[in-house]
Each structure stands twice: as structure tokens, then as C-alpha cells.
Design an enzyme around this catalytic site. Structure first.
Site, short mmCIF file in Angstrom:
data_model
loop_
_atom_site.label_atom_id
_atom_site.label_comp_id
_atom_site.label_asym_id
_atom_site.label_seq_id
_atom_site.Cartn_x
_atom_site.Cartn_y
_atom_site.Cartn_z
N ALA A 146 -4.15 0.24 -5.06
CA ALA A 146 -4.86 -0.13 -3.83
C ALA A 146 -5.87 0.99 -3.58
O ALA A 146 -5.59 1.95 -2.85
CB ALA A 146 -3.88 -0.27 -2.68
N SER A 194 -5.95 6.36 4.09
CA SER A 194 -5.18 5.77 2.99
C SER A 194 -4.70 4.38 3.37
O SER A 194 -5.23 3.77 4.30
CB SER A 194 -4.01 6.69 2.62
OG SER A 194 -3.44 6.31 1.39
N ASN A 195 -3.74 3.84 2.65
CA ASN A 195 -3.19 2.52 2.95
C ASN A 195 -1.69 2.54 2.64
O ASN A 195 -1.16 3.55 2.19
CB ASN A 195 -3.94 1.43 2.16
CG ASN A 195 -3.87 1.70 0.67
OD1 ASN A 195 -2.79 1.69 0.08
ND2 ASN A 195 -5.01 1.98 0.06
N TYR A 196 -1.04 1.41 2.86
CA TYR A 196 0.43 1.37 2.78
C TYR A 196 0.99 1.13 1.38
O TYR A 196 2.18 0.90 1.22
CB TYR A 196 0.96 0.28 3.71
CG TYR A 196 0.78 0.58 5.17
CD1 TYR A 196 1.47 1.63 5.77
CD2 TYR A 196 -0.07 -0.17 5.96
CE1 TYR A 196 1.31 1.92 7.11
CE2 TYR A 196 -0.25 0.10 7.30
CZ TYR A 196 0.45 1.15 7.88
OH TYR A 196 0.29 1.43 9.20
N SER A 197 0.14 1.14 0.35
CA SER A 197 0.65 0.87 -1.01
C SER A 197 1.74 1.86 -1.40
O SER A 197 1.60 3.07 -1.21
CB SER A 197 -0.50 0.96 -2.01
OG SER A 197 0.02 0.94 -3.32
#
Ligand code: CTP
Ligand code: CA
Length: 224
Positions: free
Chosen positions: A100, A33-36
């Protein structure tokens, strides 16, 4: 006597906003995943609803409450986000891709939990569908497509390329610096590039104020 305020050009329009990260399964207990945080997309959805639009918010996994008057559709992975968004494409006046979306997903997610071994491990990734590009390339005349371009540095040329490659009406170029702009924080510094070549540099704003300014710019592009 004061004149009544002009009704918003978004009043009565239907808006679809994607927001938040996606999660791409590695196995039953792990994901990429990502930090969004979803804050920017949720702020846009909230402001569009305040301006009288019918708003569908297609959200990845976030911890934010649904803004008043907004219809929320939850999704986990990029493929699920596309499946949730696609039925909304035909009837919207405006699509804003603020999510994102992970560009890649593990090719074959494993059921259960992968056990560790002494050797190194390889994870093969395949490309995810591009939700904004699918909307933009298949849309009907008059439907607007707006995207974000999150770049780490010197990225305005990349943002301009996204505007032309994805045939967008407007792209919000967003520098990720990890402190005042980008993921997780409550503020943002956006530069708006529109299809006519106009460039608007916004100052450091709260994500709510940035959403207002973004929608002001979009309103000018909406067919009346
Ligand atoms: N986007 C999307 N679906 C994807 C990837 C991106 O809808 N699979 C949308 C994002 O919501 C954003 C825009 O496309 O509005 C640009 O996303 P970004 O990640 O900045 O650009 P990419 O085109 O994915 O290119 P890259 O990550 O290589 O910079
Ligand atoms: Ca990307």
C-alpha cells in the site's frame, strides 16, 4: 501407485513482491502512512517460496517475521521502496505489487520537530512514483505484472481501469471493509481480473489461502 504431483509453474522462477505500507516523513518525529499490515504480501511471498520460486520481498515497515526461504529488502518511504525494488526488475519473471504505497509525500520534510503555533498549518504534498507502473511499462516480454486494487465500495470498474492503465496481467480487486477484508485483518475477499477478461470471485479466505488461489491464477498466465 500415485502419480507424482505436477511441479509448480513457479518452481525456478524469480518473483518480486512488494508488501506493507510506506511512511512519508513530515518531520523528524512524524510521518504519513496507512493501515496496511503487510500480511497479504508476506503470505504471497511465503507461498511463492514454498512453490520453489526465488522470492524477493520488498517490505515497508511491518512487524511480521520474514517467511522461510524469502530474501527481504526493507524500505521506509515510497521512493526508498522503488530504489530497493528497481535493481530486482530486470531479472524477475513476476512482479506482484501488494504494498500500500503512499500516493503522496510531504514536499519538504522538516529536520527536527515542527513546533505548534496558534494559526492553522498547511502541508504541501507531492506525488510519489508508481512502483508497479514503472515495472510494468519497462518490462521485457514474458515478465508478468500483477497488482492489487484496494477500493472502498463499488470499485470493480476502478480495478478494471488499473488493469488496463498499468498494463497488468492480473489485478486482485480487494474491498476494504475494515472487518473481513483489506488492511490489518487475517482474512480477505478478492476478485481476480485477468488480461483476457476472466473474472474469478474468491470467497472469504484466510490471507494464506487467498495467496494460494492468487498464485494458482498467476501460474496459468506464466509462460511455460
Ligand atoms: N502501487 C505502486 N506504487 C504506487 C501506488 C500504487 O506500486 N505509488 C501499486 C500497488 O502496490 C497496487 C496497485 O499499484 O498493486 C494499485 O494501487 P492502488 O492504491 O489501489 O491504486 P492507485 O493506482 O494508486 O490509484 P488510487 O489510489 O487513486 O485508487
Ligand atoms: Ca494509491
Amino acid at each position: 501407485m500415485l502419480a507424482a504431483p505436477e511441479p509448480s509453474a513457479l518452481s525456478g522462477k524469480t518473483v518480486v513482491v512488494t508488501a506493507g505500507p510506506t511512511r512519508e516523513k513530515i518531520d523528524g518525529v512524524r510521518y504519513l502512512s496507512n493501515y496496511s499490515s503487510g500480511k497479504m504480501g508476506f503470505a504471497i511471498a511465503a507461498e511463492a517460496a514454498r512453490r520453489g520460486a526465488t522470492v524477493h520481498l520488498v517490505s515497508g515497515p511491518v512487524t511480521l517475521p520474514t517467511p522461510p526461504g524469502v530474501q527481504r529488502h526493507d524500505a521506509e518511504s515510497a521512493v526508498e521502496m522503488l530504489e530497493a525494488a528497481r535493481p530486482l526488475f530486470a531479472d524477475c519473471d513476476l512482479f506482484i505489487g501488494a504494498a500500500a504505497v503512499a500516493d503522496y509525500r510531504p514536499e519538504t520534510p522538516v529536520e527536527g520537530k515542527i513546533k505548534k503555533h496558534d494559526a492553522e498549518m498547511e502541508l504541501r504534498l507531492v506525488r510519489n512514483p508508481d512502483i508497479l507502473a514503472e515495472f510494468s511499462t519497462n518490462r521485457k516480454p514474458g515478465q508478468l505484472a500483477v497488482g492489487f486494487a484496494l477500493e472502498t465500495a463499488g470499485g470493480i470498474d476502478y480495478a478494471r481501469r488499473k488493469l488496463t492503465d498499468k498494463k497488468l496481467d492480473l489485478v486482485a480487486f480487494n474491498i476494504y471493509d475494515g472487518t473481513t477484508s483489506g488492511f490489518e485483518v487475517d482474512t480477505n475477499v478478492l476478485t481476480l481480473l485477468d488480461r483476457d477478461g476472466a473474472i474469478t470471485e474468491l470467497p472469504l479466505l484466510s490471507k494464506e489461502e487467498a495467496a494460494e488461489r492468487l498464485l494458482d491464477a498467476i501460474e496459468l498466465l506464466l509462460p511455460r
